[in-house]
Design an enzyme around this catalytic site. Structure first.
Site, short mmCIF file in Angstrom:
data_model
loop_
_atom_site.label_atom_id
_atom_site.label_comp_id
_atom_site.label_asym_id
_atom_site.label_seq_id
_atom_site.Cartn_x
_atom_site.Cartn_y
_atom_site.Cartn_z
N ARG A 35 -13.41 -46.65 41.87
CA ARG A 35 -12.93 -47.63 41.10
C ARG A 35 -11.45 -47.34 41.28
NH1 ARG A 35 -16.53 -47.05 35.77
NH2 ARG A 35 -17.83 -46.34 37.36
N ASP B 293 -15.52 -38.22 38.19
CA ASP B 293 -16.76 -38.79 39.38
C ASP B 293 -16.70 -40.34 39.35
OD1 ASP B 293 -18.74 -38.44 41.10
OD2 ASP B 293 -20.38 -38.04 39.43
N LYS C 205 -20.72 -32.94 40.48
CA LYS C 205 -22.08 -33.35 40.44
C LYS C 205 -23.11 -32.21 40.58
CE LYS C 205 -21.32 -37.75 42.82
NZ LYS C 205 -21.69 -38.48 41.92
N1 BES Z 1 -20.45 -42.30 44.75
C1 BES Z 1 -20.91 -42.29 43.57
C2 BES Z 1 -22.14 -43.25 43.21
C3 BES Z 1 -23.44 -42.97 43.71
C4 BES Z 1 -24.20 -42.19 43.05
C5 BES Z 1 -23.75 -43.59 44.84
C6 BES Z 1 -25.43 -41.86 43.43
C7 BES Z 1 -25.01 -43.44 45.38
C8 BES Z 1 -26.01 -42.52 44.53
C9 BES Z 1 -19.84 -42.68 42.54
O1 BES Z 1 -18.52 -42.36 42.84
C10 BES Z 1 -20.15 -41.74 41.02
O2 BES Z 1 -20.20 -40.95 40.93
N2 BES Z 1 -20.48 -42.91 40.22
C11 BES Z 1 -20.80 -42.39 38.68
C12 BES Z 1 -19.97 -43.25 37.56
C13 BES Z 1 -20.07 -42.49 36.33
C14 BES Z 1 -19.35 -41.32 36.39
C15 BES Z 1 -19.75 -43.60 35.40
C16 BES Z 1 -22.23 -42.61 38.46
O3 BES Z 1 -22.70 -43.51 39.04
O4 BES Z 1 -22.97 -41.61 38.03
ZN ZN Z 2 -18.27 -41.94 44.90
MN MN Z 3 -18.32 -40.38 42.32
#
Ligand code: BES
Ligand code: ZN
Ligand code: MN
Length: 520
Positions: A341, A337, A267
């Site tokens: 899931r 990331d 990230k």
């Molecule tokens: N923990 C994050 C989701 C998240 C992001 C929660 C920002 C709150 C604020 C999750 O693990 C994640 O990184 N999801 C990605 C998925 C994508 C790679 C398909 C996302 O939401 O960017």
């Molecule tokens: Zn996450």
């Molecule tokens: Mn993530």
């Protein structure tokens, strides 16, 4: 904080030996200028003068008045007593008292308030007075110790809603505590300890699995996320038995990513600290169990928490790697990331062994859900209408809102992979839905719902911190279920006749899967 409730008129309430009195005044009660108590007369005068209005959140503040034993008296209008209005009323009412160092507070409810109004007022009061202290060297303890609730009409239902509020607050505050703790103070092992601490009563059991046991179960997707972390994973199994063993349990599955760097698909740096909240789902499961330990409803509940960090490392899983989940389905990890899931899918497969009447997973799953619904409502995804309606209803009643999102099969198109049964990400569109479609593949054998709490589990900005959501929604759902005699609707037995069986684990694939090894 400790709550009591008693039946009192407003004239009696202003005689209490307390530091302050907060009077909740609904719009439909018109004060009489000839009222028998001074408060009613002041409210009437203030309305006449245009200094106060009967609009939710309007405040009338008094100090050291004759005939009133409390130093501070605040009247706040609660509009039509709707949950959102109670929230704004309590927030502005407490705002007027905040600097007063109130230790013993009276909370008087004017008019014919429902038990739900009391519960909502108390939980918002607790929220307004909460402060995180664990990692501060000189913490400021909460000043408010006691709240004495009073109303003209107090029934057994009112008394029981105050008990419910007390348990709810304990649960919400445990969830906030764990979600707020920095990731170095809230590792998977720490969460496991917390779970053991919650599961103390006779009706509780807590089992904690480590890397070896998880490998034996074939949880290849969960292990893939954990393999880049030095902190060992934990799979936490909590059980509460409040009903006979023949009653099918509700299983709650909480995403327990104690820190989400994104892994190799790392990230960006800004706000990455907020990824300590990525175990908000797990924290809400701990919170619900805490509340169950106080309320002891007649119901069986299982809590499952797959807990690990998501780290980049020499041993970390790489984009394009294919792993075998506990269900036997292979997964191409295109983006490390999208780890939530991956840990949840194996926990969902594990949930099958409980022959549950319903399985609800709770996860800070997608940034896309934050874009879709913001911080107001959690995303609700379910292929089971009765379960979805029950959760929507519990959200409205508790004020911990959710909104049902679609699950059309067309949304799953983008999850197709040439190298595995399924990919862990689809395109940019409808990201919260495609994440839910991924999970749905692992939830075919029971009534399932998924709550995406990415927007609701914590607040960013100046008032940064965990919200304790959706403990309120879940607890309402569970206590409603316990009070219903007919729970047969959601029975797994009935559902399983129509559900397609998921492919079983193929031993060969599990063995063939290359795994990076890290010490336990
Ligand atoms: N923990 C994050 C989701 C998240 C992001 C929660 C920002 C709150 C604020 C999750 O693990 C994640 O990184 N999801 C990605 C998925 C994508 C790679 C398909 C996302 O939401 O960017
Ligand atoms: Zn996450
Ligand atoms: Mn993530």
């Amino acid at each position: 904080m400790n709550f009591q409730i008693e039946k009192l008129s407003l004239s009696a309430a202003i005689q209490g030996p307390l530091d302050a009195l907060l009077v909740l005044w609904p719009s439909q009660v018109t004060p009489n200028a000839l009222g028998h108590d001074p408060v009613t007369r002041w409210v009437a005068t203030a309305l006449e003068q245009g200094d106060f209005e009967l609009k939710a959140g309007a405040v009338l503040s008094l100090y050291c008045q004759p005939g009133i034993s409390q130093r501070h008296l605040v009247v706040v209008c609660t509009g039509d007593n709707q949950p959102a209005q109670i929230r704004s009323a309590v927030q502005s009412g407490w705002g007027a008292l905040k600097s007063a160092k109130v230790k013993h507070l009276g909370l008087h409810v004017v008019g014919d308030a429902s038990p739900q109004v009391l519960q909502s007022a108390l939980s918002h009061l607790a929220d307004a007075t909460y402060a995180y202290t664990t990692t501060l060297s000189q913490p400021k303890a909460r000043v408010l110790k006691q709240v004495r609730v009073s109303a003209e009409k107090v029934t057994e239902a009112h008394a029981s809603s105050v008990r419910h509020a007390q348990a709810l607050i304990a649960g919400v505050e445990l969830a906030k505590e764990w979600a707020n703790r920095p990731a170095n103070h809230a590792t998977p092992s720490h969460l496991a300890q917390a779970a053991k601490g919650v599961a103390t009563g006779r009706a509780f059991k807590c089992e904690v699995l480590g890397p070896k046991e998880v490998a034996k179960l074939g949880m290849g997707a969960f292990m893939a996320v954990a393999q880049g972390a030095a902190e060992p994973l934990r799979f936490i199994v909590l059980r509460y038995s409040g009903a006979s063993a023949s009653q099918a349990p509700v299983v709650l599955v909480g995403k327990g990513i104690t820190f989400d760097t994104g892994g190799i698909s790392i990230k960006p740096a800004p706000e990455m600290d907020e990824m300590k909240y990525d175990m908000g789902g797990a924290a809400s499961v701990l919170g619900v169990f805490k509340a169950l330990s106080q309320l002891k409803p007649k119901i069986n509940v299982v809590g499952l928490i797959p807990a690990t960090e998501n780290m980049p490392d020499g041993l970390a899983v790489k984009p394009g790697d294919v792993v075998t989940s506990m269900s036997g389905q292979t997964i191409e990890i295109l983006n490390t990331d999208a780890e939530g899931r991956l840990v949840l899918c194996d926990a969902l497969t594990y949930a099958e062994r409980f022959k549950p009447q319903a399985v609800i997973d709770i996860a800070t799953l997608t940034g896309a859900c934050v874009i879709a619904l913001g911080a107001v409502r959690s995303g609700l995804f379910s292929s089971h209408d009765a379960l979805a309606h029950a959760l929507e209803q519990a959200g409205e009643v508790s004020g911990d809102l959710c909104w049902r999102m679609p699950l059309d099969d067309d949304y799953a198109e983008g999850l197709k992979s040439r190298f595995a049964d399924v990919a862990n990400v689809a395109g940019r569109q409808a990201g919260s839905v495609t994440a839910a479609k991924f999970l749905q593949r692992f939830a075919k054998r029971f009534a399932w719902a998924h709550l995406d709490i990415a927007g609701t589990a914590w607040r960013s900005g100046a008032a940064k911190g965990a919200t304790g959501r959706p403990v309120g929604l879940l607890l309402q759902y569970l206590t409603d279920l316990a009070s219903k005699t007919d729970v047969a609707d959601l029975s797994a037995a009935k559902k399983s006749k129509t559900a397609k069986p998921a492919p079983r684990t193929r031993k060969s694939l599990v063995k063939a899967q290359p795994t990076a090894v890290r010490k336990a």
